[in-house]
Design a protein around this motif. Structure first.
Motif, PDB file in Angstrom:
ATOM      1  N   HIS A   1       8.432  63.334  30.663  1.00 50.14           N
ATOM      2  CA  HIS A   1       8.487  62.918  29.262  1.00 50.14           C
ATOM      3  C   HIS A   1       8.992  64.060  28.373  1.00 50.14           C
ATOM      4  O   HIS A   1       9.710  63.826  27.397  1.00 50.14           O
ATOM      5  N   LEU A   2       8.618  65.283  28.720  1.00 51.27           N
ATOM      6  CA  LEU A   2       9.159  66.444  28.018  1.00 51.27           C
ATOM      7  C   LEU A   2      10.673  66.504  28.191  1.00 51.27           C
ATOM      8  O   LEU A   2      11.405  66.805  27.240  1.00 51.27           O
ATOM      9  N   GLY A   3      11.145  66.200  29.396  1.00 44.38           N
ATOM     10  CA  GLY A   3      12.584  66.170  29.638  1.00 44.38           C
ATOM     11  C   GLY A   3      13.288  65.168  28.738  1.00 44.38           C
ATOM     12  O   GLY A   3      14.396  65.424  28.233  1.00 44.38           O
ATOM     13  N   VAL A   4      12.653  64.032  28.502  1.00 47.66           N
ATOM     14  CA  VAL A   4      13.223  63.012  27.617  1.00 47.66           C
ATOM     15  C   VAL A   4      13.305  63.539  26.180  1.00 47.66           C
ATOM     16  O   VAL A   4      14.316  63.362  25.492  1.00 47.66           O
ATOM     17  N   VAL A   5      12.232  64.193  25.718  1.00 48.24           N
ATOM     18  CA  VAL A   5      12.240  64.742  24.352  1.00 48.24           C
ATOM     19  C   VAL A   5      13.359  65.783  24.208  1.00 48.24           C
ATOM     20  O   VAL A   5      14.122  65.764  23.234  1.00 48.24           O
ATOM     21  N   MET A   6      13.449  66.700  25.171  1.00 48.91           N
ATOM     22  CA  MET A   6      14.495  67.722  25.124  1.00 48.91           C
ATOM     23  C   MET A   6      15.885  67.097  25.101  1.00 48.91           C
ATOM     24  O   MET A   6      16.761  67.503  24.323  1.00 48.91           O
ATOM     25  N   SER A   7      16.090  66.099  25.936  1.00 50.82           N
ATOM     26  CA  SER A   7      17.379  65.416  25.987  1.00 50.82           C
ATOM     27  C   SER A   7      17.717  64.759  24.655  1.00 50.82           C
ATOM     28  O   SER A   7      18.852  64.839  24.173  1.00 50.82           O
TER      29      SER A   7
ATOM     30  N   ASN B   1       0.641  69.762  30.368  1.00 53.57           N
ATOM     31  CA  ASN B   1      -0.041  69.788  31.659  1.00 53.57           C
ATOM     32  C   ASN B   1       0.665  68.712  32.472  1.00 53.57           C
ATOM     33  O   ASN B   1       0.836  67.589  31.994  1.00 53.57           O
ATOM     34  N   GLU B   2       1.113  69.019  33.669  1.00 53.06           N
ATOM     35  CA  GLU B   2       1.929  68.065  34.420  1.00 53.06           C
ATOM     36  C   GLU B   2       1.157  66.821  34.846  1.00 53.06           C
ATOM     37  O   GLU B   2       1.743  65.875  35.357  1.00 53.06           O
ATOM     38  N   LYS B   3      -0.133  66.798  34.607  1.00 51.88           N
ATOM     39  CA  LYS B   3      -0.910  65.595  34.872  1.00 51.88           C
ATOM     40  C   LYS B   3      -0.259  64.405  34.173  1.00 51.88           C
ATOM     41  O   LYS B   3       0.227  64.520  33.053  1.00 51.88           O
ATOM     42  N   ASN B   4      -0.212  63.271  34.827  1.00 55.17           N
ATOM     43  CA  ASN B   4       0.390  62.051  34.277  1.00 55.17           C
ATOM     44  C   ASN B   4       1.893  62.164  34.040  1.00 55.17           C
ATOM     45  O   ASN B   4       2.447  61.526  33.150  1.00 55.17           O
ATOM     46  N   GLU B   5       2.548  63.019  34.847  1.00 52.83           N
ATOM     47  CA  GLU B   5       4.016  63.099  34.845  1.00 52.83           C
ATOM     48  C   GLU B   5       4.611  63.554  33.506  1.00 52.83           C
ATOM     49  O   GLU B   5       5.727  63.182  33.150  1.00 52.83           O
ATOM     50  N   TYR B   6       3.903  64.374  32.753  1.00 53.81           N
ATOM     51  CA  TYR B   6       4.390  64.718  31.422  1.00 53.81           C
ATOM     52  C   TYR B   6       5.617  65.630  31.421  1.00 53.81           C
ATOM     53  O   TYR B   6       6.300  65.751  30.406  1.00 53.81           O
TER      54      TYR B   6
ATOM     55  N   ASP C   1      -0.082  74.554  31.325  1.00 58.04           N
ATOM     56  CA  ASP C   1      -1.294  74.841  32.081  1.00 58.04           C
ATOM     57  C   ASP C   1      -1.054  74.594  33.562  1.00 58.04           C
ATOM     58  O   ASP C   1      -1.577  75.298  34.408  1.00 58.04           O
ATOM     59  N   ASN C   2      -0.250  73.590  33.851  1.00 57.62           N
ATOM     60  CA  ASN C   2       0.019  73.204  35.235  1.00 57.62           C
ATOM     61  C   ASN C   2       1.414  72.597  35.270  1.00 57.62           C
ATOM     62  O   ASN C   2       1.639  71.525  34.711  1.00 57.62           O
ATOM     63  N   LEU C   3       2.355  73.285  35.901  1.00 58.04           N
ATOM     64  CA  LEU C   3       3.745  72.817  35.929  1.00 58.04           C
ATOM     65  C   LEU C   3       4.389  73.294  37.230  1.00 58.04           C
ATOM     66  O   LEU C   3       4.421  74.491  37.515  1.00 58.04           O
ATOM     67  N   SER C   4       4.915  72.356  38.005  1.00 53.69           N
ATOM     68  CA  SER C   4       5.488  72.697  39.303  1.00 53.69           C
ATOM     69  C   SER C   4       6.834  73.398  39.144  1.00 53.69           C
ATOM     70  O   SER C   4       7.529  73.230  38.128  1.00 53.69           O
ATOM     71  N   SER C   5       7.208  74.160  40.149  1.00 56.58           N
ATOM     72  CA  SER C   5       8.507  74.835  40.130  1.00 56.58           C
ATOM     73  C   SER C   5       9.634  73.805  40.130  1.00 56.58           C
ATOM     74  O   SER C   5      10.689  74.023  39.514  1.00 56.58           O
ATOM     75  N   GLU C   6       9.421  72.678  40.781  1.00 55.54           N
ATOM     76  CA  GLU C   6      10.436  71.609  40.800  1.00 55.54           C
ATOM     77  C   GLU C   6      10.698  71.080  39.394  1.00 55.54           C
ATOM     78  O   GLU C   6      11.848  70.866  38.988  1.00 55.54           O
ATOM     79  N   SER C   7       9.619  70.867  38.635  1.00 52.89           N
ATOM     80  CA  SER C   7       9.769  70.380  37.256  1.00 52.89           C
ATOM     81  C   SER C   7      10.421  71.434  36.371  1.00 52.89           C
ATOM     82  O   SER C   7      11.235  71.108  35.500  1.00 52.89           O
ATOM     83  N   MET C   8      10.070  72.696  36.573  1.00 51.72           N
ATOM     84  CA  MET C   8      10.703  73.774  35.808  1.00 51.72           C
ATOM     85  C   MET C   8      12.218  73.778  36.035  1.00 51.72           C
ATOM     86  O   MET C   8      12.998  73.932  35.092  1.00 51.72           O
ATOM     87  N   ILE C   9      12.633  73.610  37.282  1.00 51.59           N
ATOM     88  CA  ILE C   9      14.068  73.594  37.615  1.00 51.59           C
ATOM     89  C   ILE C   9      14.761  72.435  36.903  1.00 51.59           C
ATOM     90  O   ILE C   9      15.862  72.586  36.361  1.00 51.59           O
ATOM     91  N   LYS C  10      14.112  71.271  36.861  1.00 50.67           N
ATOM     92  CA  LYS C  10      14.699  70.108  36.193  1.00 50.67           C
ATOM     93  C   LYS C  10      14.820  70.337  34.685  1.00 50.67           C
ATOM     94  O   LYS C  10      15.831  69.985  34.069  1.00 50.67           O
TER      95      LYS C  10
END
Length: 296
Positions: free
Chosen positions: A16-22, A8-13, A39-48
């Motif tokens: 943090h997911l990007g860090v785990v993937m990296s 859930n993108e709440k709290n900028e997760y 549950d909640n993820l912005s299109s901007e975060s998906m692109i990143k």
């Protein structure tokens, strides 16, 4: 390799997911297929996140969580954990064409080739998981009325035998347990999973889920650690964090589109307090080591 995350993108997760993937992709040459249950993820975060995946020649799949399936499940109001954590229990049905997958929390960093963990045998069990530190285990077993000889695992790293889980329906049984129990599930779905699968998992080895509790007991060298799991409410992206491995998070953050993102609660006071606290902990650990040597 099938790698499952719940977010859930709440709290900028997403960051943090990007860090785990990296951290995963920079330590393996294996092809990775990421399954992002959100549950909640912005299109901007998906692109990143897609950018991280494409850079390392992996595949990423975004799957919207059906919140109706988990909305009635209990969450301890005192907890920082979000309701969507229960969505990991939906993995066997969502990944219906896969026979195996590795679930990972988003508050960890992978330091070794994840294929070593992914390649572990189930030996007839539904999961490969890592038992918590002794103190956390005892608390968990007491909450769930488990026997002293039983084990309690941390659910932040789970190698899932999806084929077997679809056969025995134990993740669904964990959902039902959470929905109907009169016990207080302080750790939500982790407690529910242990109530049902406490005797149906194989120990994966503490280095693959090196939590605060495990580190207090084992004190592994950095070269021995496969996954650093930042358990607790104060994470490495918080300026107050005193985890000695917090710099590993910051190292992999630099390899993501979120490079340069400032720490939470950043202030001179918090930075000084962190350093003072770490110095005290180091001194206490040093004195403890000296006493052990003198007793020999």
């Amino acid at each position: 390799m099938n790698l499952v995350f719940v977010i859930n993108e709440k709290n900028e997760y997403a960051r943090h997911l990007g860090v785990v993937m990296s951290s995963i992709l920079n330590n393996t040459n294996e092809f990775c297929k990421f399954w992002i249950l959100y549950d909640n993820l912005s299109s901007e975060s998906m692109i990143k996140l897609e950018k991280i995946s494409k850079k390392n020649n992996s595949e990423i799949n975004f799957i919207k969580i059906n919140r109706e399936k988990i909305k009635s499940l209990p969450i301890d109001e005192r907890s920082y954990i979000d309701l969507v954590t229960y969505a990991r229990l939906l993995a066997p049905e969502i990944l219906k064409d896969e026979d195996k997958a590795l679930y990972l929390d988003c508050d960890l960093v992978v330091l070794k080739d994840i294929k070593e963990l992914y390649g572990l045998e189930f030996n007839g069990k539904s999961l490969v998981a890592v038992t918590d530190g002794e103190r956390d285990q005892n608390r968990g077993k007491k909450r769930l009325d488990l026997k002293e000889e039983d084990s309690y695992f941390n659910a932040g790293v789970l190698l899932m035998n999806l084929e077997k889980l679809r056969e025995n329906n134990k993740f669904q049984k964990a959902v039902e347990f959470a929905a109907t129990t009169d016990k207080v599930l302080e750790l939500n779905d982790q407690d529910a999973l242990n109530a049902v699968l406490y005797d149906d998992f194989r120990e994966g080895g503490k280095s693959w889920n090196y939590t605060h509790g495990n580190s207090e007991e084992l004190r592994l060298k950095k070269s021995e650690v496969g996954i650093i799991h930042y358990t607790g409410s104060i994470k490495p992206w918080d300026a107050r964090c005193i985890n000695k491995y917090r710099r590993e998070y910051l190292r992999y953050l630099k390899l993501t589109p979120w490079e340069g993102y400032p720490l939470d609660n950043q202030s001179l006071f918090n930075s000084l307090m962190r350093e003072v606290t770490m110095l005290k902990l180091y001194s206490r650990s040093f004195r403890h080591s000296i006493k052990k040597m003198l007793k020999r």
